[in-house]
Design an enzyme around this catalytic site. Structure first.
Site, mmCIF file in Angstrom:
data_model
loop_
_atom_site.group_PDB
_atom_site.id
_atom_site.type_symbol
_atom_site.label_atom_id
_atom_site.label_comp_id
_atom_site.label_asym_id
_atom_site.label_seq_id
_atom_site.Cartn_x
_atom_site.Cartn_y
_atom_site.Cartn_z
ATOM 1 N N HIS A 32 0.646 -1.237 0.104
ATOM 2 C CA HIS A 32 -0.151 0.080 -0.087
ATOM 3 C C HIS A 32 0.794 1.199 -0.060
ATOM 4 O O HIS A 32 0.709 2.029 -0.949
ATOM 5 C CB HIS A 32 -1.038 -0.003 1.287
ATOM 6 C CG HIS A 32 -1.608 1.275 1.267
ATOM 7 N ND1 HIS A 32 -2.915 1.111 1.174
ATOM 8 C CD2 HIS A 32 -1.617 2.522 1.835
ATOM 9 C CE1 HIS A 32 -3.669 2.366 1.124
ATOM 10 N NE2 HIS A 32 -2.551 3.082 1.643
ATOM 11 N N GLU A 33 1.750 1.397 0.991
ATOM 12 C CA GLU A 33 2.747 2.450 1.015
ATOM 13 C C GLU A 33 3.782 2.738 -0.181
ATOM 14 O O GLU A 33 4.073 3.779 -0.535
ATOM 15 C CB GLU A 33 3.431 2.470 2.209
ATOM 16 C CG GLU A 33 2.618 2.345 3.455
ATOM 17 C CD GLU A 33 1.764 3.681 3.725
ATOM 18 O OE1 GLU A 33 1.688 4.708 3.071
ATOM 19 O OE2 GLU A 33 0.411 3.338 4.462
ATOM 20 N N HIS A 36 1.688 4.450 -2.839
ATOM 21 C CA HIS A 36 1.988 6.055 -2.584
ATOM 22 C C HIS A 36 3.476 6.547 -2.937
ATOM 23 O O HIS A 36 3.219 7.508 -3.606
ATOM 24 C CB HIS A 36 1.784 6.465 -1.260
ATOM 25 C CG HIS A 36 0.383 6.154 -0.663
ATOM 26 N ND1 HIS A 36 -0.789 6.520 -1.282
ATOM 27 C CD2 HIS A 36 -0.259 5.548 0.441
ATOM 28 C CE1 HIS A 36 -2.015 6.357 -0.738
ATOM 29 N NE2 HIS A 36 -1.611 5.607 0.474
#
Length: 386
Positions: A32-33, A36
């Site tokens: 997920h990170e 980003h």
């Protein structure tokens, strides 16, 4: 001796569950990170820190771009802190931005066009969905799927199927217009449709017949707690009467995407029923519940079970982050949408109030889910003791 053996087994189970939970959550949070991070870097935004976990740093290093990569003591999430952020939740730091020189301000997140900021924020949940599709598709491509035809072998007396007129030999072709190719596919739709009227198209004696049935509600106890599911009341072929079907890469990708969509669809279906009172909030679960399931999956399913659980959890976390709650990715996207419509950002005061409300909502959700987890653990211990 029996007491020592029992204690050793309990400790091993606890630490095994904890290790599996940390592993599963770390993989999902990292992906997920990383979504980003990669899109942020691609958009030219500077990154102060990439963290797995919260709290005190356990270990870390700086890369050549000045980003601090670190592993922190509390492994219950993670964050990417971009230049111009107050914290890992990407709350803008107006004072810090005002003090920046033009070159540093140019690589800050708040200085980017709204389209770039939206892309950076959306990249996290999208990465979670990509991970899930990749895992499901890869498993189907490499191992195939064991499929049992949706043929009715027997109808249980006084069941929803009996009342609807099902007969042995019926082959279920579709439910509410959705094609059904396997018995497990039929069970999935039925289990999520307790007390809901369904229209079945069945093939009987060479002709198609439509039957309307309302699956009965029954409770099933899982590591997450009790779940209310639907039951039709039919028996299918035995497990050894199915067949292993191999799929090519394209078909596997389609099926993996369908598997991911199914999880999303079931989640929205549950939330809709929760809002209208047809589901209970005691089915919500938090970190303790996820840890319990992780341990159970590792015990029963081994490595393949853990990998599939990672995919399932990745979809859930990606979807949760898209909810329009400030502090979550969906809340940021909501603010960006307002900015795009208005032609200017919402005021700092409005954003601050929104973030505080979001923090309160997230905290309440975590407290409530943890309370459910504790009740489920106590209920499980009580059941074992009786």
């Amino acid at each position: 001796m029996d007491f020592l053996t029992a204690m050793t087994g309990t400790a091993t189970g606890f630490f095994g569950t904890l290790l599996t939970f940390v592993l599963v959550l770390t993989v999902v949070v990292f992906i997920h990170e990383m979504g980003h991070f990669l899109v942020g870097r691609w958009c030219g935004v500077g990154v102060h820190a990439f963290s797995i976990g919260f709290g005190p740093e356990v270990i870390g290093f700086n890369d050549r771009n000045g980003t601090r990569w670190k592993l922190c003591a509390v492994p219950l999430g993670g964050y990417v802190k971009f230049v111009g952020d107050v914290n890992g939740a990407s709350v803008p730091d107006a004072e810090a931005i005002a003090r920046m020189d033009p070159r540093e301000r140019a690589v800050s997140l708040p200085a980017q066009p709204v389209a770039k900021r939206a892309a950076i924020v959306a990249a996290g949940p999208i990465a979670n969905f990509i991970l899930a599709i990749s895992v499901f598709s890869g498993a189907i491509w490499m191992s195939g799927r064991y499929e049992i035809p949706p043929r009715v072998v027997a109808v249980m007396p006084d069941s929803a199927a009996a009342r609807a007129g099902f007969e042995a030999g019926d082959v279920i072709k579709s439910i509410d217009g959705k094609a059904v190719n396997t018995f497990s596919g039929m069970q999935r739709i039925v289990s999520g449709s307790a007390d809901s009227s369904l229209v079945f198209t069945v093939q009987r004696a060479g002709a198609e017949t439509r039957l309307t049935a309302t699956p009965q509600t029954f409770e099933e106890t899982t590591p997450f707690g009790k779940h209310r599911l639907g039951r039709l009341g039919v028996q299918g072929l035995k497990g050894d009467e199915g067949k292993l079907v191999q799929y090519g890469p394209i078909d596997s990708l389609v099926l993996g995407s369908q598997e991911t969509y199914f999880i999303v669809e079931r989640t929205f279906d549950f939330l809709g029923k929760l809002i209208v009172g047809r589901e209970s909030v005691d089915q919500l679960s938090g970190p303790i519940g996820i840890a319990r399931v992780s341990g159970e999956v590792a015990r029963v399913g081994g490595v393949s079970g853990i990998i599939n659980w990672i995919a399932f959890l990745s979809v859930s976390i990606g979807l949760l982050n898209l909810f329009p709650i400030p502090l979550l990715d969906g809340g940021h996207l909501l603010f960006f949408a307002c900015e795009a419509i208005r032609g200017r950002p919402l005021s700092e005061r409005v954003q601050e109030i929104g973030f505080r409300i979001g923090l309160g909502l997230v905290a309440l959700l975590m407290i409530f889910a943890t309370k459910n987890d504790i009740f489920n653990v106590v209920a499980s211990w009580t059941a074992r003791g009786t």
